[in-house]
Design a protein around this motif. Structure first.
Motif, short mmCIF file in Angstrom:
data_model
loop_
_atom_site.label_atom_id
_atom_site.label_comp_id
_atom_site.label_asym_id
_atom_site.label_seq_id
_atom_site.Cartn_x
_atom_site.Cartn_y
_atom_site.Cartn_z
N PRO A 131 0.94 -1.36 0.08
CA PRO A 131 -0.02 -0.10 -0.07
C PRO A 131 0.72 1.31 0.12
CG PRO A 131 -0.52 -1.48 1.92
CD PRO A 131 0.48 -2.07 1.12
N ASP A 132 2.13 1.17 0.72
CA ASP A 132 2.81 2.66 0.48
C ASP A 132 4.38 2.24 0.80
OD1 ASP A 132 3.72 4.98 1.49
OD2 ASP A 132 2.66 5.07 3.28
N LEU A 133 5.05 2.57 -0.41
CA LEU A 133 6.41 2.40 -0.33
C LEU A 133 7.22 3.23 0.89
CD1 LEU A 133 7.16 2.23 -4.16
CD2 LEU A 133 7.16 0.12 -2.33
N ASP A 134 6.63 4.44 1.43
CA ASP A 134 7.08 4.99 2.46
C ASP A 134 7.07 4.54 3.63
OD1 ASP A 134 8.06 7.16 0.64
OD2 ASP A 134 5.98 8.04 0.67
N ALA A 135 6.29 3.47 4.10
CA ALA A 135 6.18 2.86 5.33
C ALA A 135 7.38 2.32 5.65
CB ALA A 135 5.21 1.64 5.20
N THR A 136 7.61 2.77 7.11
CA THR A 136 8.86 2.17 7.65
C THR A 136 9.06 1.20 8.68
OG1 THR A 136 9.09 3.82 9.34
CG2 THR A 136 9.89 4.72 7.22
N GLN A 137 10.18 0.44 8.84
CA GLN A 137 10.23 -0.40 10.06
C GLN A 137 11.70 -0.05 10.54
OE1 GLN A 137 8.09 -2.65 10.96
NE2 GLN A 137 7.07 -3.15 8.94
N GLN A 138 11.77 -0.25 11.89
CA GLN A 138 12.81 -0.14 12.66
C GLN A 138 13.95 -1.18 12.15
OE1 GLN A 138 12.60 0.86 16.75
NE2 GLN A 138 14.79 0.07 17.04
N LEU A 139 15.10 -0.95 12.01
CA LEU A 139 16.08 -1.93 11.65
C LEU A 139 16.47 -2.98 12.73
CD1 LEU A 139 18.46 0.25 9.62
CD2 LEU A 139 16.90 -1.53 8.47
N PRO A 140 16.61 -4.12 12.42
CA PRO A 140 17.22 -4.90 13.55
C PRO A 140 18.48 -4.64 14.15
CG PRO A 140 17.69 -5.79 11.33
CD PRO A 140 16.77 -4.80 10.91
N LYS A 141 18.50 -5.12 15.39
CA LYS A 141 19.87 -4.92 15.89
C LYS A 141 21.11 -5.35 15.25
CE LYS A 141 18.03 -4.34 20.50
NZ LYS A 141 18.08 -4.90 21.99
N ALA A 142 22.05 -4.63 14.94
CA ALA A 142 23.39 -5.13 14.17
C ALA A 142 24.39 -3.86 14.30
CB ALA A 142 22.86 -5.21 12.63
#
Length: 185
Positions: A131-142
């Motif tokens: 639905p939205d290419l701008d939707a974000t997710q927090q990156l995994p711990k690395a």
């Protein structure tokens, strides 16, 4: 390569997707094709050979890119829970992860390529239907990510493209070292 292959690995998406999404699909298809092309006319044994001082082989590179694309696709949908906590990985975890870079007993080039095609179809479906290419997710711990950094679906897709392009270059070197065949030129 046909014009449909240049656009996407799923012809239905080629005609139904326009604009930025069509561009993303076209670039993904181009880089995937170049990577797959390095394995043309090879046996399973040849696909598993290391031809340089490094640990990489052609089948292993495709396995790695398949795994990376699958995990990042999961990340787009499920966020950091789809990825390992890289800061907590043990030596055994890293050793298992290294199996992504080599052909294991019983694996075939055809099977590796089929898995890659399946993951590509799934990613193409995501590109076409998110639905939205701008939707974000927090990156995994690395250790290589800033804490609390977020990536949009678009940025993840660009990362998949750059990973595929980078490893396509590695594959060119490995293939040329194997039998002199070149992807271009």
């Amino acid at each position: 390569m046909t014009s449909t292959e240049q656009t996407t690995s799923n012809p239905a998406h080629a005609s139904a997707t326009t604009g930025e999404r069509a561009d993303l699909l076209a670039m993904l298809a181009k880089h995937r094709h170049m990577l797959r092309f390095t394995t043309r006319d090879l046996t399973d044994e040849q696909a598993g050979l290391r031809t340089t001082a490094g640990e990489l082989c052609l089948g292993g590179l495709i396995k790695h890119v398949t795994s990376v694309e699958r995990k990042w696709g999961d990340f787009i949908l499920d966020g950091p829970a789809a990825m390992p906590d890289f800061t907590a990985m043990t030596e055994a975890d890293w050793a298992r992860r290294a199996d992504d870079f080599r052909m294991l007993p019983g694996e075939t080039l055809a099977g590796v390529l089929d898995n890659y095609a399946e993951v590509a179809r799934r990613t193409d479906e995501l590109v076409a239907t998110l639905p939205d290419l701008d939707a974000t997710q927090q990156l995994p711990k690395a250790p290589w990510f800033e804490s609390d950094e977020r990536w949009s679906a678009r940025r993840v897709l660009m990362h998949i493209m750059s990973e595929t392009a980078q490893h396509s270059g590695h594959a060119d070197i490995i293939r040329e070292s194997l039998d002199g065949a070149k992807s271009m030129g």
